[in-house]
Enzyme design. Sequence first.
Site, PDB file in Angstrom:
ATOM      1  N   LYS A  45       0.891  -1.165   0.043  1.00 30.03           N
ATOM      2  CA  LYS A  45       0.076  -0.102  -0.011  1.00 30.03           C
ATOM      3  C   LYS A  45       0.736   1.435  -0.102  1.00 30.03           C
ATOM      4  O   LYS A  45       0.224   2.164  -0.247  1.00 30.03           O
ATOM      5  CB  LYS A  45      -1.239  -0.119   1.154  1.00 30.03           C
ATOM      6  N   SER A 260      -2.403 -12.776   3.990  1.00 32.30           N
ATOM      7  CA  SER A 260      -2.779 -12.592   2.605  1.00 32.30           C
ATOM      8  C   SER A 260      -1.909 -13.303   1.452  1.00 32.30           C
ATOM      9  O   SER A 260      -2.165 -14.015   0.465  1.00 32.30           O
ATOM     10  CB  SER A 260      -3.295 -11.203   2.107  1.00 32.30           C
TER      11      SER A 260
HETATM   12  C1  LIG Z   1      -2.092  -7.550   2.893  1.00 31.16           C
HETATM   13  C2  LIG Z   1      -2.895  -7.204   1.895  1.00 31.16           C
HETATM   14  N1  LIG Z   1      -3.154  -7.870   0.584  1.00 31.16           N
HETATM   15  C3  LIG Z   1      -3.846  -7.786  -0.328  1.00 31.16           C
HETATM   16  C4  LIG Z   1      -4.468  -6.463  -0.393  1.00 31.16           C
HETATM   17  C5  LIG Z   1      -5.329  -6.288  -1.536  1.00 31.16           C
HETATM   18  O1  LIG Z   1      -5.153  -5.432  -2.255  1.00 31.16           O
HETATM   19  P1  LIG Z   1      -5.846  -4.366  -3.595  1.00 31.16           P
HETATM   20  O2  LIG Z   1      -6.499  -3.439  -2.659  1.00 31.16           O
HETATM   21  O3  LIG Z   1      -5.130  -3.665  -4.519  1.00 31.16           O
HETATM   22  O4  LIG Z   1      -7.094  -5.523  -4.044  1.00 31.16           O
HETATM   23  C6  LIG Z   1      -4.649  -5.554   0.586  1.00 31.16           C
HETATM   24  C7  LIG Z   1      -5.548  -4.605   0.681  1.00 31.16           C
HETATM   25  O5  LIG Z   1      -5.539  -3.672   1.554  1.00 31.16           O
HETATM   26  C8  LIG Z   1      -3.894  -6.093   1.917  1.00 31.16           C
HETATM   27  O6  LIG Z   1      -3.879  -5.304   2.784  1.00 31.16           O
END
Ligand SMILES: Cc1ncc(COP(=O)(O)O)c(C=O)c1O
Length: 315
Positions: A45, A260
């Site tokens: 981010k 994630s």
């Molecule tokens: C740890 C993590 N993985 C994946 C994502 C997903 O990313 P995107 O918002 O670009 O779809 C986020 C989004 O906040 C996240 O914090």
Amino acid sequence: MTAAPLTPLDLVGNTPLVELKRVPRPDGIRLFAKLEGENPTGSIKDRIARRLVDEAEQRGVLRPGMTLVEASTGNTGIALAMVARQRGYGVRIVLPEGVVPSVPQILETLGAELVWCPPQSGTKGAIEMAERMMLEDPERCFAVQQFKSPLNIDCHYRTTGSEIVAALDHADVLVAGIGTGGTLMGVGRRMREAYPGLRVVGLEPHVGEYLQGLRSLEDAFMPPLLDLEAIDGRWIVSAAESIRAAKLVAETEGILVGISSGAALHVGLKEAERRRERGGNIVMMFSDSGWKYLPAQPWEAAKADSPDLDEVHWW
Ligand SMILES: Cc1ncc(COP(=O)(O)O)c(C=O)c1O
């Protein structure tokens, strides 16, 4: 003459793409992970936080003395707090209850103001709350709007996606989590240009589960940036599966990644199974590092199959 000293904002992006050679996988499959935890605040981010603030300054809509306002389950808030400190703005983050405890601690340490919202209000409720704050005080509040801004996609197209394309001759599959959809849309578009036939795969939690940053698309909120026509597949991943796969990365590769990222590996291995006969290169977005999740004791919760597992925003 020595080079000009770097600032923290210069450290955003240009993260490594590493091959995971020690994770067990079918013969002929190569697994690559984009290590976004290497960004200065430890997540992907940082990229969009810097880009959205830069752009708003250039357009003159973000001016000295203003406060950045955004709904976030953690990473975007932390990234915005860093950018706000660097540029001298205030920052206010609307946070759903149930985030891992380190998130509010980090945000407060970085000088962010926290506004809590009930978990049942969901992503939609948190976004609406942030928008209301902006409308009530448009002179002093700037709504960052990661869920709406097409710059979110463009940022991943130009930076994250281009970096992968520069690092890899060929890819067959891209796996990324869906939060705003910005990563999947931007990286997917850039990689497809370089690798025709690329399969673009999104992952999301079960309905009602809060995998931090990501929400089930069935949960009454379709991220406006996400174009389902542009993706080739969606996998639903549970918190326990994600946590187990994050542990596997730690045990086999020696790197501590976020939950994630575990979900991305879990899906990467499912995709690998589907390609067992053909082999191929699978690229997975590892969106953050794992440190901030440790106080929530994910390994223990997953081992015990604790019912609390679904109550926490894991990514
Ligand atoms: C740890 C993590 N993985 C994946 C994502 C997903 O990313 P995107 O918002 O670009 O779809 C986020 C989004 O906040 C996240 O914090």
